[in-house]
Design an enzyme around this catalytic site. Structure first.
Site, PDB file in Angstrom:
ATOM      1  N   TYR A  30      -3.528   0.130  -3.142  1.00  9.43           N
ATOM      2  CA  TYR A  30      -2.379   0.714  -3.835  1.00  9.43           C
ATOM      3  C   TYR A  30      -1.081   0.277  -3.199  1.00  9.43           C
ATOM      4  CZ  TYR A  30      -1.425   4.187  -0.161  1.00  9.43           C
ATOM      5  OH  TYR A  30      -1.089   4.796   1.018  1.00  9.43           O
ATOM      6  N   ARG A  49       2.286  -7.788  -0.177  1.00  8.61           N
ATOM      7  CA  ARG A  49       1.342  -6.966   0.593  1.00  8.61           C
ATOM      8  C   ARG A  49       0.121  -6.591  -0.248  1.00  8.61           C
ATOM      9  NH1 ARG A  49       3.583  -1.787   3.516  1.00  8.61           N
ATOM     10  NH2 ARG A  49       3.609  -0.976   1.399  1.00  8.61           N
ATOM     11  N   ARG A  99     -23.423   2.884  -9.494  1.00 11.39           N
ATOM     12  CA  ARG A  99     -23.123   3.084  -8.068  1.00 11.39           C
ATOM     13  C   ARG A  99     -24.011   2.226  -7.170  1.00 11.39           C
ATOM     14  NH1 ARG A  99     -24.282   6.496  -3.764  1.00 11.39           N
ATOM     15  NH2 ARG A  99     -22.453   7.040  -2.516  1.00 11.39           N
ATOM     16  N   LYS A 145      -3.844  -1.728   2.653  1.00 12.55           N
ATOM     17  CA  LYS A 145      -3.372  -0.485   2.013  1.00 12.55           C
ATOM     18  C   LYS A 145      -4.431  -0.029   1.016  1.00 12.55           C
ATOM     19  CE  LYS A 145       1.086   1.480   0.619  1.00 12.55           C
ATOM     20  NZ  LYS A 145       1.055   2.597   1.548  1.00 12.55           N
ATOM     21  N   GLU A 177       0.977   5.107  14.544  1.00 16.34           N
ATOM     22  CA  GLU A 177       2.032   5.328  13.546  1.00 16.34           C
ATOM     23  C   GLU A 177       2.003   6.779  13.089  1.00 16.34           C
ATOM     24  OE1 GLU A 177       1.282   2.997   9.918  1.00 16.34           O
ATOM     25  OE2 GLU A 177      -0.860   3.062  10.308  1.00 16.34           O
ATOM     26  N   LEU A 201      -0.372   0.088   9.282  1.00 11.57           N
ATOM     27  CA  LEU A 201       0.059  -0.567   8.054  1.00 11.57           C
ATOM     28  C   LEU A 201       1.326  -1.354   8.374  1.00 11.57           C
ATOM     29  CD1 LEU A 201      -0.609  -0.760   4.964  1.00 11.57           C
ATOM     30  CD2 LEU A 201       1.446   0.611   4.697  1.00 11.57           C
TER      31      LEU A 201
HETATM   32  N1  PDD Z   1       2.910   4.928   2.715  1.00 12.58           N
HETATM   33  N2  PDD Z   1       2.083   3.486   7.473  1.00 12.58           N
HETATM   34  C1  PDD Z   1       1.256   4.065   6.588  1.00 12.58           C
HETATM   35  C2  PDD Z   1      -0.076   4.535   7.042  1.00 12.58           C
HETATM   36  C3  PDD Z   1       1.668   4.213   5.236  1.00 12.58           C
HETATM   37  O1  PDD Z   1       0.835   4.774   4.344  1.00 12.58           O
HETATM   38  C4  PDD Z   1       2.957   3.763   4.843  1.00 12.58           C
HETATM   39  C5  PDD Z   1       3.436   3.871   3.437  1.00 12.58           C
HETATM   40  C6  PDD Z   1       3.781   3.184   5.829  1.00 12.58           C
HETATM   41  C7  PDD Z   1       5.147   2.668   5.509  1.00 12.58           C
HETATM   42  O2  PDD Z   1       5.084   1.486   4.761  1.00 12.58           O
HETATM   43  P1  PDD Z   1       6.268   1.064   3.774  1.00 12.58           P
HETATM   44  O3  PDD Z   1       7.518   1.032   4.596  1.00 12.58           O
HETATM   45  O4  PDD Z   1       5.875  -0.261   3.293  1.00 12.58           O
HETATM   46  O5  PDD Z   1       6.335   2.136   2.713  1.00 12.58           O
HETATM   47  C8  PDD Z   1       3.297   3.056   7.123  1.00 12.58           C
HETATM   48  C9  PDD Z   1       3.234   5.107   1.315  1.00 12.58           C
HETATM   49  C10 PDD Z   1       4.676   5.281   1.054  1.00 12.58           C
HETATM   50  C11 PDD Z   1       2.376   6.241   0.774  1.00 12.58           C
HETATM   51  O6  PDD Z   1       1.183   6.189   1.000  1.00 12.58           O
HETATM   52  O7  PDD Z   1       2.887   7.124   0.106  1.00 12.58           O
END
Ligand code: PDD
Length: 285
Positions: A30, A49, A99, A145, A177, A201
């Site tokens: 996603y 990405r 499945r 992601k 993070e 990420l």
């Molecule tokens: N999340 N780290 C993680 C684990 C994340 O899920 C996200 C983003 C980020 C920040 O990445 P970016 O700057 O590219 O948004 C870091 C999104 C916004 C979400 O799952 O809602």
């Protein structure tokens, strides 16, 4: 309206396939893209990405041109009803199949896309958040992601139960993070953040902030740091598509630095504000 696999649905209309591998295995990827002022922010970076996530999982996805076209239709639908800043949510699963654990060879990816209003977190960016430390129990490919977000939702739930706003994740004492944002620490005028390895990420906002810091002559150190280092930091902040640049003013019950929003984070917020404004004018896809 929600776009699911070539058709449009209202939010309360069922549009799911029970044997979609996204539901059964989290077998999909996603992106969440910001819509500021009716325009996508950093669209190409998100597409890049997404393509990388797909490649890592041997997932076939629609072309960038196709995705961009559909995204514009979604944005068009959204704009008929709303004018607020928004997010576009896009998910692609491996598709529907009986499945089985191995990747089936004959599935068609299922694309879901919609836009919903999402105001900028002005209050949080100005006042900061309180965070708690939580064990990072996610898998070892956090750079993808993927739809497998249970580790992250669980961590955020633990933070909520601790009575704080956000979880700062660590693996055996090394900070990685936050639950859906990257983390930065400021110490003696330098900013530190975990390197873009498999353990985090590779945030698009993270990359933008690193660039903005360099433009401001603030040294950036992309090296892993410990929980102890974070606890002694002058400033902490998280970055992400929805959180933008949000300070953390308390960690595990202790004030970060003097407990106020720091000066480096404020400089970066100002530079980011300008970056958004420039991007708003220049990217009109
Ligand atoms: N999340 N780290 C993680 C684990 C994340 O899920 C996200 C983003 C980020 C920040 O990445 P970016 O700057 O590219 O948004 C870091 C999104 C916004 C979400 O799952 O809602």
């Amino acid at each position: 309206m929600y776009y699911v696999d070539g058709a449009w649905y209202k939010p309360d209309e069922p549009a799911i396939f029970p044997e979609d591998r996204g539901y059964q295995f989290g077998d999909g990827i996603y992106e969440v893209v910001r819509i500021y002022n009716g325009r996508f922010y950093q669209w190409d970076e998100h597409m890049l990405r997404l393509e990388r996530s797909a490649k890592e999982l041997s997932l076939t996805i629609p072309t960038r041109t196709e995705l961009t076209e559909i995204a514009h239709k979604v944005l068009g639908q959204y704009s008929l009803q709303f004018s607020e800043d928004a997010i576009l949510y896009m998910q692609i699963t491996r598709g529907v199949s009986e499945r089985q654990f191995t990747f089936p060879s004959n599935t068609r990816p299922i694309l879901t896309m919609y836009a919903v209003p999402k105001l900028r977190p002005i209050q949080q960016m100005q006042n900061g958040l309180r965070a708690g430390l939580v064990d990072d129990i996610r898998w070892l490919r956090c750079d993808i992601k993927s739809l497998n977000l249970l580790g992250a939702t669980w961590a955020k739930q633990q933070a909520t139960e601790q009575g704080v706003d956000e979880a700062i994740l660590h693996r055996n004492g090394t900070i990685t993070e936050a639950t859906s944002a990257n983390l930065f620490a400021v110490k003696d005028g330098k900013i530190h953040t975990h390197p873009a390895t498999n353990l985090i990420l590779h945030g698009i906002t993270r990359q933008t902030v690193i660039q903005l810091a360099k433009n401001l002559d603030i040294p950036v150190v992309e090296e892993a740091f410990s929980v102890n280092f974070a606890q002694l930091a002058d400033e902490l902040f998280i970055t992400g598509t929805t959180s933008e640049i949000t300070p953390i003013i308390e960690l595990q019950g202790t004030p970060v630095g003097d407990g106020k929003v720091g000066t480096i984070v404020q400089r970066l917020q100002k530079a980011f504000e300008e970056h958004i404004a420039i991007d708003r004018n220049s990217i009109t896809k």
